[in-house]
Scaffold this motif. Structure first.
Motif, PDB file in Angstrom:
ATOM      1  N   LEU A 107       0.857  -1.342   0.014  1.00 15.86           N
ATOM      2  CA  LEU A 107      -0.144  -0.013   0.097  1.00 15.86           C
ATOM      3  C   LEU A 107       0.836   1.357  -0.062  1.00 15.86           C
ATOM      4  O   LEU A 107       0.529   2.298  -0.740  1.00 15.86           O
ATOM      5  CB  LEU A 107      -1.010  -0.070   1.197  1.00 15.86           C
ATOM      6  N   LEU A 108       1.926   1.273   0.696  1.00 15.43           N
ATOM      7  CA  LEU A 108       2.803   2.399   0.575  1.00 15.43           C
ATOM      8  C   LEU A 108       3.305   2.533  -0.742  1.00 15.43           C
ATOM      9  O   LEU A 108       3.454   3.717  -1.296  1.00 15.43           O
ATOM     10  CB  LEU A 108       4.038   2.323   1.434  1.00 15.43           C
ATOM     11  N   ASN A 109       3.575   1.635  -1.417  1.00 13.77           N
ATOM     12  CA  ASN A 109       4.197   1.769  -3.024  1.00 13.77           C
ATOM     13  C   ASN A 109       2.855   2.320  -3.835  1.00 13.77           C
ATOM     14  O   ASN A 109       3.117   2.785  -4.879  1.00 13.77           O
ATOM     15  CB  ASN A 109       4.377   0.328  -3.523  1.00 13.77           C
ATOM     16  N   ARG A 110       1.783   1.940  -3.475  1.00 13.93           N
ATOM     17  CA  ARG A 110       0.601   2.472  -4.201  1.00 13.93           C
ATOM     18  C   ARG A 110       0.053   3.905  -3.708  1.00 13.93           C
ATOM     19  O   ARG A 110      -0.951   4.222  -4.220  1.00 13.93           O
ATOM     20  CB  ARG A 110      -0.724   1.431  -4.186  1.00 13.93           C
ATOM     21  N   GLY A 111       0.887   4.513  -3.028  1.00 15.89           N
ATOM     22  CA  GLY A 111       0.700   5.740  -2.694  1.00 15.89           C
ATOM     23  C   GLY A 111      -0.152   6.291  -1.314  1.00 15.89           C
ATOM     24  O   GLY A 111      -0.570   7.392  -0.995  1.00 15.89           O
ATOM     25  N   PHE A 112      -0.451   5.165  -0.625  1.00 20.30           N
ATOM     26  CA  PHE A 112      -1.093   5.366   0.619  1.00 20.30           C
ATOM     27  C   PHE A 112      -0.250   5.910   1.697  1.00 20.30           C
ATOM     28  O   PHE A 112       1.297   5.105   1.631  1.00 20.30           O
ATOM     29  CB  PHE A 112      -1.804   4.098   0.870  1.00 20.30           C
ATOM     30  N   GLN A 113      -0.575   6.463   2.727  1.00 20.51           N
ATOM     31  CA  GLN A 113       0.179   6.994   3.763  1.00 20.51           C
ATOM     32  C   GLN A 113      -0.099   6.033   4.989  1.00 20.51           C
ATOM     33  O   GLN A 113      -1.129   5.213   5.017  1.00 20.51           O
ATOM     34  CB  GLN A 113      -0.155   8.614   4.155  1.00 20.51           C
ATOM     35  N   ASN A 114       0.784   5.935   5.807  1.00 14.84           N
ATOM     36  CA  ASN A 114       0.469   5.241   7.202  1.00 14.84           C
ATOM     37  C   ASN A 114      -0.632   5.504   7.844  1.00 14.84           C
ATOM     38  O   ASN A 114      -1.357   4.189   8.201  1.00 14.84           O
ATOM     39  CB  ASN A 114       1.905   5.477   8.232  1.00 14.84           C
TER      40      ASN A 114
ATOM     41  N   MET B 299      11.380 -11.281  -3.592  1.00 13.63           N
ATOM     42  CA  MET B 299      10.853 -10.877  -4.573  1.00 13.63           C
ATOM     43  C   MET B 299      10.178  -9.577  -4.909  1.00 13.63           C
ATOM     44  O   MET B 299      10.413  -8.996  -6.055  1.00 13.63           O
ATOM     45  CB  MET B 299       9.144 -11.861  -4.780  1.00 13.63           C
ATOM     46  N   THR B 300       9.610  -8.796  -3.982  1.00 19.73           N
ATOM     47  CA  THR B 300       9.458  -7.568  -3.735  1.00 19.73           C
ATOM     48  C   THR B 300      10.572  -6.575  -4.136  1.00 19.73           C
ATOM     49  O   THR B 300      10.485  -5.627  -4.598  1.00 19.73           O
ATOM     50  CB  THR B 300       8.704  -7.125  -2.736  1.00 19.73           C
ATOM     51  N   ALA B 301      11.787  -6.970  -3.631  1.00 19.55           N
ATOM     52  CA  ALA B 301      13.234  -6.395  -3.561  1.00 19.55           C
ATOM     53  C   ALA B 301      13.532  -6.608  -5.028  1.00 19.55           C
ATOM     54  O   ALA B 301      14.310  -5.380  -5.667  1.00 19.55           O
ATOM     55  CB  ALA B 301      13.968  -6.697  -2.612  1.00 19.55           C
ATOM     56  N   ALA B 302      13.410  -7.662  -5.779  1.00 18.51           N
ATOM     57  CA  ALA B 302      13.969  -7.609  -7.031  1.00 18.51           C
ATOM     58  C   ALA B 302      12.929  -7.160  -8.270  1.00 18.51           C
ATOM     59  O   ALA B 302      13.412  -6.623  -9.167  1.00 18.51           O
ATOM     60  CB  ALA B 302      14.058  -9.201  -7.303  1.00 18.51           C
ATOM     61  N   VAL B 303      11.576  -7.832  -8.085  1.00 18.78           N
ATOM     62  CA  VAL B 303      10.689  -7.370  -9.254  1.00 18.78           C
ATOM     63  C   VAL B 303       9.672  -6.149  -9.047  1.00 18.78           C
ATOM     64  O   VAL B 303       8.830  -5.870  -9.890  1.00 18.78           O
ATOM     65  CB  VAL B 303      10.116  -8.510  -9.758  1.00 18.78           C
ATOM     66  N   GLY B 304       9.536  -5.867  -7.762  1.00 18.06           N
ATOM     67  CA  GLY B 304       8.469  -4.883  -7.065  1.00 18.06           C
ATOM     68  C   GLY B 304       7.337  -5.740  -6.668  1.00 18.06           C
ATOM     69  O   GLY B 304       7.074  -6.627  -6.703  1.00 18.06           O
ATOM     70  N   VAL B 305       6.229  -4.656  -6.196  1.00 19.72           N
ATOM     71  CA  VAL B 305       5.229  -4.997  -5.403  1.00 19.72           C
ATOM     72  C   VAL B 305       4.164  -5.949  -6.161  1.00 19.72           C
ATOM     73  O   VAL B 305       3.151  -6.656  -5.583  1.00 19.72           O
ATOM     74  CB  VAL B 305       4.521  -3.851  -4.507  1.00 19.72           C
ATOM     75  N   LYS B 306       4.197  -5.564  -7.376  1.00 19.99           N
ATOM     76  CA  LYS B 306       3.283  -6.481  -8.387  1.00 19.99           C
ATOM     77  C   LYS B 306       3.582  -7.982  -7.974  1.00 19.99           C
ATOM     78  O   LYS B 306       2.284  -8.815  -8.438  1.00 19.99           O
ATOM     79  CB  LYS B 306       3.461  -6.104  -9.749  1.00 19.99           C
ATOM     80  N   ALA B 307       4.378  -8.474  -7.594  1.00 21.53           N
ATOM     81  CA  ALA B 307       4.536  -9.776  -7.157  1.00 21.53           C
ATOM     82  C   ALA B 307       3.711 -10.253  -6.356  1.00 21.53           C
ATOM     83  O   ALA B 307       3.351 -11.373  -6.205  1.00 21.53           O
ATOM     84  CB  ALA B 307       6.133 -10.080  -6.731  1.00 21.53           C
ATOM     85  N   LEU B 308       3.322  -9.377  -5.295  1.00 24.51           N
ATOM     86  CA  LEU B 308       2.529  -9.785  -4.256  1.00 24.51           C
ATOM     87  C   LEU B 308       0.978 -10.275  -4.655  1.00 24.51           C
ATOM     88  O   LEU B 308       0.787 -11.491  -4.464  1.00 24.51           O
ATOM     89  CB  LEU B 308       2.262  -8.645  -3.059  1.00 24.51           C
TER      90      LEU B 308
ATOM     91  N   THR C 268      12.780  -4.635   2.284  1.00 29.68           N
ATOM     92  CA  THR C 268      11.667  -5.642   2.367  1.00 29.68           C
ATOM     93  C   THR C 268      12.362  -6.987   2.631  1.00 29.68           C
ATOM     94  O   THR C 268      12.008  -7.985   2.807  1.00 29.68           O
ATOM     95  CB  THR C 268      11.203  -5.814   0.819  1.00 29.68           C
ATOM     96  N   GLU C 269      13.708  -7.133   2.270  1.00 31.15           N
ATOM     97  CA  GLU C 269      14.499  -8.388   2.369  1.00 31.15           C
ATOM     98  C   GLU C 269      14.554  -8.628   3.787  1.00 31.15           C
ATOM     99  O   GLU C 269      14.420  -9.842   4.324  1.00 31.15           O
ATOM    100  CB  GLU C 269      15.781  -8.549   1.841  1.00 31.15           C
ATOM    101  N   GLU C 270      14.943  -7.576   4.437  1.00 30.13           N
ATOM    102  CA  GLU C 270      15.070  -7.987   5.956  1.00 30.13           C
ATOM    103  C   GLU C 270      13.785  -8.168   6.594  1.00 30.13           C
ATOM    104  O   GLU C 270      13.652  -9.013   7.781  1.00 30.13           O
ATOM    105  CB  GLU C 270      15.653  -6.559   6.538  1.00 30.13           C
ATOM    106  N   MET C 271      12.708  -7.361   6.179  1.00 31.93           N
ATOM    107  CA  MET C 271      11.402  -7.859   6.779  1.00 31.93           C
ATOM    108  C   MET C 271      11.036  -9.143   6.540  1.00 31.93           C
ATOM    109  O   MET C 271      10.269  -9.934   7.407  1.00 31.93           O
ATOM    110  CB  MET C 271      10.278  -6.774   6.073  1.00 31.93           C
ATOM    111  N   GLY C 272      11.375  -9.709   5.266  1.00 32.04           N
ATOM    112  CA  GLY C 272      10.996 -11.149   4.929  1.00 32.04           C
ATOM    113  C   GLY C 272      11.578 -12.204   6.075  1.00 32.04           C
ATOM    114  O   GLY C 272      11.397 -13.074   6.600  1.00 32.04           O
TER     115      GLY C 272
END
Length: 296
Positions: free
Chosen positions: A35-42, A157-166, A248-252
């Motif tokens: 959601l942050l990547n899609r422009g939403f705020q916290n 995956m998100t670090a490599a190809v972006g959030v569309k992977a989700l 994202t990798e560290e979060m994973g």
């Protein structure tokens, strides 16, 4: 006369749990990443998650009551329909880029996901009531294993190809979940639980539930407070990791370690109940929740 041996539902239910908790990981633990990547705020993410939880809480009793009285459709089919709606909503995330459609579709996904949770519990209870062998602790433990796999994989995956992977991964997992649910035929007859003689022999007790069990409201308040704390940590791990310079990798990795630590208690739950009562373990768990929040 020999009794027909009931098939063991554990392997099949274990697969269902594995797929379900992978989707849970993507939708809940990676919600902030997406959601942050899609422009939403916290603040907007918090409102979206809280609204979906409120809607789920309002819908769950109605949906559960309807499911209890269905005679034409089995509970596994209800679960499969819910999974199908998740496939469509996740596909919508890929096709509809606008902020409003993204918010609505993500809320639908969260609400349906939370509706599925008690329905899956009911599948397990139906097996229990019909004397069908099912090791719930083992199945739930496998769910923790797949959660850890999803955490590590999605982080990379998100670090490599972006959030569309989700949402792409979500579509694939829920599409596999549908036939897995439809083929779960271990439960009893549709709309008819297996009667127990000892229950039939007892006179009906018309005492209101909350009057009979006066400590239940207090327990519900306590669990609500525990899960408020837990859900903050579960829904916003990305912001916590970002605060110490991670991504994202560290979060994973964090989520993977966290889910692995859940496995022993889940797999050995039957043994734990033999060592002490569930009342004791609820108290231990509540102290653990507090220490978790304090250390974080």
């Amino acid at each position: 006369m020999t009794k027909t041996r009931q098939p063991n539902a554990t392997p099949h239910f274990t697969l269902i749990q594995g797929l379900y908790w992978m989707t849970y990981c993507i939708l809940v633990s990676f919600s902030s990443v997406y959601l942050l990547n899609r422009g939403f705020q916290n603040a907007q993410i918090g409102i979206l998650i809280s609204l979906s939880s409120i809607l789920s809480a309002l819908i769950q009793p109605v949906a559960a009551a309807k499911a209890d009285h269905m005679v034409r459709i089995a509970l596994r089919q209800v679960c499969a329909i819910a999974a199908l709606s998740m496939v469509l909503a996740a596909a919508g995330l890929l096709l509809l880029p606008g902020k409003l459609p993204q918010a609505v579709l993500y809320m639908v996904l969260l609400v349906v996901l939370q509706l599925l949770t008690p329905f899956l519990y009911s599948l397990a209870m139906d097996c229990h009531n019909n004397l069908i062998p099912l090791n719930y602790g083992l199945a739930r433990g496998f769910g923790a294993v797949t959660y850890s796999i999803a955490s590590a994989t999605c982080g990379v995956m998100t670090a490599a190809v972006g959030v569309k992977a989700l949402p792409m991964t979500l579509v694939a997992l829920t599409a596999i979940l549908i036939p897995t649910l439809l083929t779960f035929r271990y439960t009893g007859p549709v709309g008819k639980a297996l009667p127990r003689k000892e229950a039939l022999d007892q006179p009906a007790d018309d005492t209101p539930f909350l009057k009979k069990y006066r400590q239940v409201p207090l327990l519900m308040v306590a669990i609500s407070l525990l899960f408020t704390s837990h859900n903050i940590l579960l829904s916003f791990p990305y912001q916590i990791v970002q605060g110490i310079g991670g991504g994202t990798e560290e979060m994973g990795t964090l989520l993977t370690v966290q889910s692995i630590m859940d496995i022993p208690a889940m797999v050995l739950f039957s043994l734990l109940l033999r060592l002490a009562s569930s009342k004791f373990w609820v108290k231990v768990a509540s102290v653990s929740f507090f220490l978790h929040a304090l250390l974080t």
